[in-house]
Design a protein around this motif. Sequence first.
Motif, short mmCIF file in Angstrom:
data_model
loop_
_atom_site.label_atom_id
_atom_site.label_comp_id
_atom_site.label_asym_id
_atom_site.label_seq_id
_atom_site.Cartn_x
_atom_site.Cartn_y
_atom_site.Cartn_z
N GLN A 1 10.10 -10.41 0.89
CA GLN A 1 9.94 -11.02 2.20
C GLN A 1 8.55 -11.58 2.48
N LEU A 2 7.68 -11.63 1.47
CA LEU A 2 6.31 -12.08 1.71
C LEU A 2 5.71 -11.34 2.91
N PHE A 3 5.93 -10.04 2.91
CA PHE A 3 5.38 -9.18 3.96
C PHE A 3 4.49 -8.16 3.28
N GLY A 4 3.21 -8.19 3.64
CA GLY A 4 2.23 -7.43 2.89
C GLY A 4 2.22 -5.94 3.15
N SER A 5 1.62 -5.22 2.23
CA SER A 5 1.47 -3.77 2.39
C SER A 5 0.53 -3.43 3.53
N ASP A 6 -0.22 -4.45 4.02
CA ASP A 6 -1.10 -4.24 5.17
C ASP A 6 -0.38 -4.43 6.50
N GLY A 7 0.94 -4.70 6.46
CA GLY A 7 1.72 -4.84 7.67
C GLY A 7 1.69 -6.22 8.29
N HIS A 8 1.33 -7.24 7.51
CA HIS A 8 1.26 -8.60 8.02
C HIS A 8 1.96 -9.55 7.05
N ALA A 9 2.41 -10.68 7.58
CA ALA A 9 3.04 -11.69 6.73
C ALA A 9 2.05 -12.15 5.67
N ARG A 10 2.56 -12.38 4.47
CA ARG A 10 1.72 -12.77 3.33
C ARG A 10 1.91 -14.25 3.03
N ASP A 11 0.83 -14.99 2.89
CA ASP A 11 0.92 -16.38 2.47
C ASP A 11 1.49 -16.43 1.05
N ALA A 12 2.38 -17.39 0.81
CA ALA A 12 3.06 -17.45 -0.49
C ALA A 12 2.10 -17.70 -1.64
#
Length: 490
Positions: A150-161
């Motif tokens: 889901q491009l959702f980071g381990s830091d709890g935020h959306a991850r840029d592709a």
Amino acid sequence: MPADTFQYARGRGLNIGLIAMGWPPDVGGVPSHTADLAREFIARGHQVYVLCLDTRGELEPLSTFDSDVDGVEVRRVAYAYGDHAKLADLMVHDGLRNVILGWMAETPCDLIHVHHVTGFGASALHAVHDVGQPLALTLHDYWLLDPRGQLFGSDGHARDANDLEGLTADIASSWKHLLPSGGGAAVGPLGETLTDDLAAVRAHREYALGALALPGLLVAPSEAARAVYESAGVQKGRIRVVENGVEAEDLAAEVARLRAAAPPRPADEPLRLGLFGTTLPSKGAAELAEAFVEADLPNLRLVIAGNRPSFHGDNSYVERLEALAAAHDSIELRPEYARSELAALLAEVDGVAAPSRWEEVYGLTVREARAAGLPVLVSDRGALPAVAEGGRAGLVVPADDRAAWVDALRRFAADDAARATWGSHESSLRTASQMAAELEGLYLDLVEESTGIRPDLRRSEPDGGDAEPAAPSAPEQPAKRGFLGRLFGR
């Protein structure tokens, strides 16, 4: 490929192969979507064959068994994800590739439409493409760009592709053992030697982009999803947006029937806001629950229904949500629901929220809510804002803005007129039938481009005219052979 490989007869329809991660009674958006698609294809006179995973872990790995599910021939292959030793194993699986080849050899498919390669790996696309079979792929999430999906980071935020360093950290947080630094073999999907974790992730991405170049038809359910894939390197113009369909009329009718049969609601009974579907961290359920507690609304209950899985072995998010529900009677957690229970859920709530924190590809639950005439509260991520239709069907709320969600919840609970206006707005929802009709036309283009032959799906009428595509009751035709049988004369 010789032009006469495929032999089409008027009125016979296509033999369509679907490869998916699961099939009903499996629960989830992709199984529901593909089952709807199969039903519509059968109604249009086509035959559907399915290959999917059985992830229960109860059978011999890679063993298969066949069944008929509502007129669809389904082959399930036992695979429970327990054999990954390096990151490249997520992309390439020789055993499952051989299962796909065997299925194609036995199954009379004119084209294969892959609906998810999780488990199968991107090498599944090579398996279909490399024997010359017309190939379509729908991108239901971002798994080919991010193995966590889901491009959702381990830091709890959306991850840029394109943040490969961030993706490397995310993968390390979930599957450190697959990376070279955690003991995973330093070998890429093509057998290349890797120098470090970042090199493994780069090789993973390059293999994925190569696989995405293989389908003759590449589909995304929304403009938002297409934009993400194009930003990651998929050629502009390659992806065709084909919006998913919702069984709006049937669902609306059943919800209306259930509401009419229910006893009148007492005047002092709280309103109910639903949040339906899986409660992965990317879906924002805990954040919505926290905003709900802060909003302090005695006239509103929050009903969260769906599975509560660990996030790649991490249960902390589920525990956080369950602790909130345990401390506040106004938050109700319900278990995973069957599709047959959806209308009843929608009939008892006054609106549905989708507080997703990732770039949502489609947003099925809030589209189902709109079909039932319910207002929606959605985040501003991915394809969700379109469901609120510019504020005419609900509110769009910044995903990570707690204060904005508190305000939105308070307005929902207090503004009867707004709820009525949002709910009564007539949304132009796309139906499953419309979705199938569009895909049928694209399939014909795909087969013609691949084989030089355009299938003729219309029956000749006695007066010389043409009828609509053949119905399932059309005269039975001689069975087609499997793809490899037609190709090599078997």
